[in-house]
Design a protein around this motif. Structure first.
Motif, PDB file in Angstrom:
ATOM      1  N   ALA A 183       0.812  -1.215   0.000  1.00  0.00           N
ATOM      2  CA  ALA A 183       0.000   0.000   0.000  1.00  0.00           C
ATOM      3  C   ALA A 183       0.847   1.266   0.000  1.00  0.00           C
ATOM      4  O   ALA A 183       0.385   2.327  -0.431  1.00  0.00           O
ATOM      5  N   GLY A 184       2.065   1.180   0.514  1.00  0.00           N
ATOM      6  CA  GLY A 184       2.958   2.328   0.503  1.00  0.00           C
ATOM      7  C   GLY A 184       2.535   3.460   1.410  1.00  0.00           C
ATOM      8  O   GLY A 184       2.841   4.635   1.147  1.00  0.00           O
ATOM      9  N   LEU A 185       1.857   3.153   2.496  1.00  0.00           N
ATOM     10  CA  LEU A 185       1.389   4.185   3.418  1.00  0.00           C
ATOM     11  C   LEU A 185       2.369   4.358   4.567  1.00  0.00           C
ATOM     12  O   LEU A 185       2.983   3.402   5.019  1.00  0.00           O
ATOM     13  N   SER A 186       2.461   5.581   5.057  1.00  0.00           N
ATOM     14  CA  SER A 186       3.375   5.879   6.149  1.00  0.00           C
ATOM     15  C   SER A 186       2.720   5.557   7.487  1.00  0.00           C
ATOM     16  O   SER A 186       1.540   5.862   7.711  1.00  0.00           O
ATOM     17  N   ALA A 187       3.497   4.974   8.388  1.00  0.00           N
ATOM     18  CA  ALA A 187       2.995   4.688   9.729  1.00  0.00           C
ATOM     19  C   ALA A 187       2.710   5.959  10.513  1.00  0.00           C
ATOM     20  O   ALA A 187       1.983   5.927  11.510  1.00  0.00           O
ATOM     21  N   SER A 188       3.272   7.073  10.076  1.00  0.00           N
ATOM     22  CA  SER A 188       3.036   8.345  10.756  1.00  0.00           C
ATOM     23  C   SER A 188       2.094   9.251   9.970  1.00  0.00           C
ATOM     24  O   SER A 188       1.950  10.429  10.282  1.00  0.00           O
ATOM     25  N   GLY A 189       1.445   8.710   8.941  1.00  0.00           N
ATOM     26  CA  GLY A 189       0.551   9.505   8.116  1.00  0.00           C
ATOM     27  C   GLY A 189      -0.748   9.833   8.829  1.00  0.00           C
ATOM     28  O   GLY A 189      -1.147   9.165   9.788  1.00  0.00           O
ATOM     29  N   PRO A 190      -1.447  10.860   8.364  1.00  0.00           N
ATOM     30  CA  PRO A 190      -2.706  11.263   9.009  1.00  0.00           C
ATOM     31  C   PRO A 190      -3.805  10.238   8.768  1.00  0.00           C
ATOM     32  O   PRO A 190      -3.919   9.647   7.699  1.00  0.00           O
ATOM     33  N   VAL A 191      -4.639  10.047   9.796  1.00  0.00           N
ATOM     34  CA  VAL A 191      -5.718   9.059   9.748  1.00  0.00           C
ATOM     35  C   VAL A 191      -7.036   9.736  10.095  1.00  0.00           C
ATOM     36  O   VAL A 191      -7.105  10.548  11.029  1.00  0.00           O
ATOM     37  N   GLY A 192      -8.069   9.412   9.335  1.00  0.00           N
ATOM     38  CA  GLY A 192      -9.428   9.818   9.659  1.00  0.00           C
ATOM     39  C   GLY A 192     -10.287   8.591   9.890  1.00  0.00           C
ATOM     40  O   GLY A 192     -10.019   7.517   9.353  1.00  0.00           O
ATOM     41  N   ILE A 193     -11.311   8.728  10.703  1.00  0.00           N
ATOM     42  CA  ILE A 193     -12.254   7.650  10.993  1.00  0.00           C
ATOM     43  C   ILE A 193     -13.619   8.096  10.493  1.00  0.00           C
ATOM     44  O   ILE A 193     -14.009   9.248  10.688  1.00  0.00           O
ATOM     45  N   MET A 194     -14.357   7.181   9.850  1.00  0.00           N
ATOM     46  CA  MET A 194     -15.622   7.585   9.242  1.00  0.00           C
ATOM     47  C   MET A 194     -16.606   6.423   9.253  1.00  0.00           C
ATOM     48  O   MET A 194     -16.223   5.267   9.040  1.00  0.00           O
ATOM     49  N   GLY A 195     -17.886   6.721   9.486  1.00  0.00           N
ATOM     50  CA  GLY A 195     -18.903   5.690   9.418  1.00  0.00           C
ATOM     51  C   GLY A 195     -20.272   6.234   9.744  1.00  0.00           C
ATOM     52  O   GLY A 195     -20.420   7.273  10.402  1.00  0.00           O
ATOM     53  N   TYR A 196     -21.303   5.516   9.285  1.00  0.00           N
ATOM     54  CA  TYR A 196     -22.693   5.931   9.478  1.00  0.00           C
ATOM     55  C   TYR A 196     -23.522   4.723   9.865  1.00  0.00           C
ATOM     56  O   TYR A 196     -23.309   3.624   9.365  1.00  0.00           O
ATOM     57  N   SER A 197     -24.499   4.912  10.748  1.00  0.00           N
ATOM     58  CA  SER A 197     -25.416   3.863  11.176  1.00  0.00           C
ATOM     59  C   SER A 197     -24.653   2.806  11.975  1.00  0.00           C
ATOM     60  O   SER A 197     -24.028   3.163  12.973  1.00  0.00           O
ATOM     61  N   GLN A 198     -24.677   1.531  11.596  1.00  0.00           N
ATOM     62  CA  GLN A 198     -23.793   0.592  12.303  1.00  0.00           C
ATOM     63  C   GLN A 198     -22.364   1.112  12.238  1.00  0.00           C
ATOM     64  O   GLN A 198     -21.607   1.018  13.208  1.00  0.00           O
ATOM     65  N   GLY A 199     -21.995   1.676  11.092  1.00  0.00           N
ATOM     66  CA  GLY A 199     -20.674   2.280  10.969  1.00  0.00           C
ATOM     67  C   GLY A 199     -20.501   3.490  11.862  1.00  0.00           C
ATOM     68  O   GLY A 199     -19.383   3.828  12.259  1.00  0.00           O
ATOM     69  N   GLY A 200     -21.607   4.165  12.197  1.00  0.00           N
ATOM     70  CA  GLY A 200     -21.532   5.250  13.163  1.00  0.00           C
ATOM     71  C   GLY A 200     -21.201   4.737  14.553  1.00  0.00           C
ATOM     72  O   GLY A 200     -20.413   5.345  15.277  1.00  0.00           O
TER      73      GLY A 200
END
Length: 394
Positions: free
Chosen positions: A182-199
């Motif tokens: 995936a080539g993602l950084s371990a220190s990269g910014p993270v967001g969390i998102m979800g609605y309903s059960q995902g909420g």
């Protein structure tokens, strides 16, 4: 944004729950076999246990400029036992260099059968939230979508068990960052998102992040239609067209906590209903279970029992303040998750010092709230990734 009519019918059953052309072809999807020792995995939460090429199609055969992998990763049950959860990592192929934001995304209700898992449907273009995911990848963000505990992995899906879902969401982010492809950084910014059960799942991830996954650089959580109090949600849906989801939730809680012995409370009609719900996805399950009253399906209402109430209250949100800012939204006319339940969660978080940006959706109901607020939620996360100040309104 294009939404299929069949997907809308399925999304309409969520309770505890812009196509952009591109030319890059996907690798042929190959199944990632679940580890043999799934019940007692070794390693750290978030470690990748198995990986296989996958694909992301918002609609059948619709290409996107992304690469995708199905992963099995180490996580933790509600009671703290190591387990393995599956999910999908999606990364835009846009030539971007440097840290890329990652959104760990929690889907709304899909059902209890393994065939309902997002990782099974994203490659086929049959995942009902794929259009919402595409809005995120179009921004250049990587996305990881958990299947939750028991969807596509051994055992029944622990539907509506909040702590398990929060672990799965956070460990999905860890797994995506630890996946070399995936080539993602371990220190990269993270967001969390979800609605309903995902909420519910995203809100639990927000509450748990500071203690369970403090190394994740979470910049904010966008969460909507949150079933923050399962007992109140069950009471509101008992005997209504959302009642099938109440029985699904009971089966999910029983899967996590077998000592609850759901079967001992069910009469023959109730056993038949729950057995059907365990082998269907949400659209069929919602139809099958609609307008069923708990009293008509049980010999004794389990939700009136102290052990059931204790377990359901363990999934109640608002016990701690998320460390990162929160964008929380709820429809005033939500017919499945009472508006008062979402408003109480906001009050509980605010009382504990959380940074909450609360939005009331004045027009529409549960389903339309997921769709109408997707752009605003994405924009709010974009501001967090850009380091802009929050505008909390506690």
């Amino acid at each position: 944004m294009r939404i299929r009519s069949t997907a809308l019918a399925a999304v309409a059953a969520l309770a505890l729950a812009g196509a952009i052309p591109a030319t890059t072809a996907h690798a042929t999807t190959a199944p990632a076999a679940a580890p043999a020792a799934a019940a007692q995995p070794t390693g750290r939460p978030g470690d990748v246990v198995a990986v296989a090429p996958s694909a992301f199609h918002p609609l059948p055969d619709q290409p996107t400029n992304t690469r995708a992998w199905k992963v099995h990763y180490r996580s933790t049950t509600a009671d703290g036992t190591p387990n393995v959860v599956s999910g999908t990592v999606i990364v835009p192929q846009d030539g971007r260099s440097g840290p890329r934001p990652l959104v760990t995304y929690a889907v709304g209700t899909v059902g209890l059968d393994d065939s309902c898992a997002p990782s099974n449907n994203l490659p086929k273009g049959t995942s009902m939230e794929a259009n919402l995911l595409q809005q995120l990848t179009a921004r250049g963000w990587a996305v990881v979508v958990t299947d939750y505990e028991g969807l596509g992995t051994p055992g029944l899906h622990t539907y509506t068990v909040g702590r398990s879902a929060g672990h799965a969401v956070l460990d999905a982010a860890r797994a995506a960052q630890r996946l070399p492809e995936a080539g993602l950084s371990a220190s990269g910014p993270v967001g969390i998102m979800g609605y309903s059960q995902g909420g519910q799942a995203s809100s639990w991830a927000a509450e748990l992040q500071d203690s369970y996954a403090p190394e994740l650089q979470v910049k904010g959580t966008a969460t909507g239609g949150v079933p923050a109090d399962l007992l109140k949600v069950a009471a509101a849906n008992d005997g209504s067209y959302g009642s099938g989801l109440v029985f699904m939730a009971a089966a999910g809680q029983d899967a996590a906590f077998p000592e609850l012995e759901l079967d001992s409370y069910l009469n023959p009609a109730g056993r038949t209903l729950v057995d059907q719900l365990k082998t269907t996805c949400v659209a069929a399950g919602a139809v099958t279970g609609s307008f069923k009253r708990i009293a008509d399906m049980t010999t004794t209402n389990p939700l009136s029992q102290p052990d059931w109430q204790a377990r359901l209250n363990q999934s109640r949100l608002g016990g701690s303040a998320p460390a990162a800012p929160v964008y929380q939204y709820h429809a005033l006319g939500d017919e499945l998750i009472p508006y008062a339940v979402g408003k109480q969660l906001r009050a509980d978080w605010c009382a504990k010092g959380a940074d909450v940006d609360w939005t009331t959706i004045w027009i529409g109901g549960h389903v339309t709230g997921a769709i109408s607020q997707s752009l605003a939620a994405g924009n709010w996360l974009a501001d967090r990734f850009a380091g802009r100040p929050t505008t909390g309104n506690c």
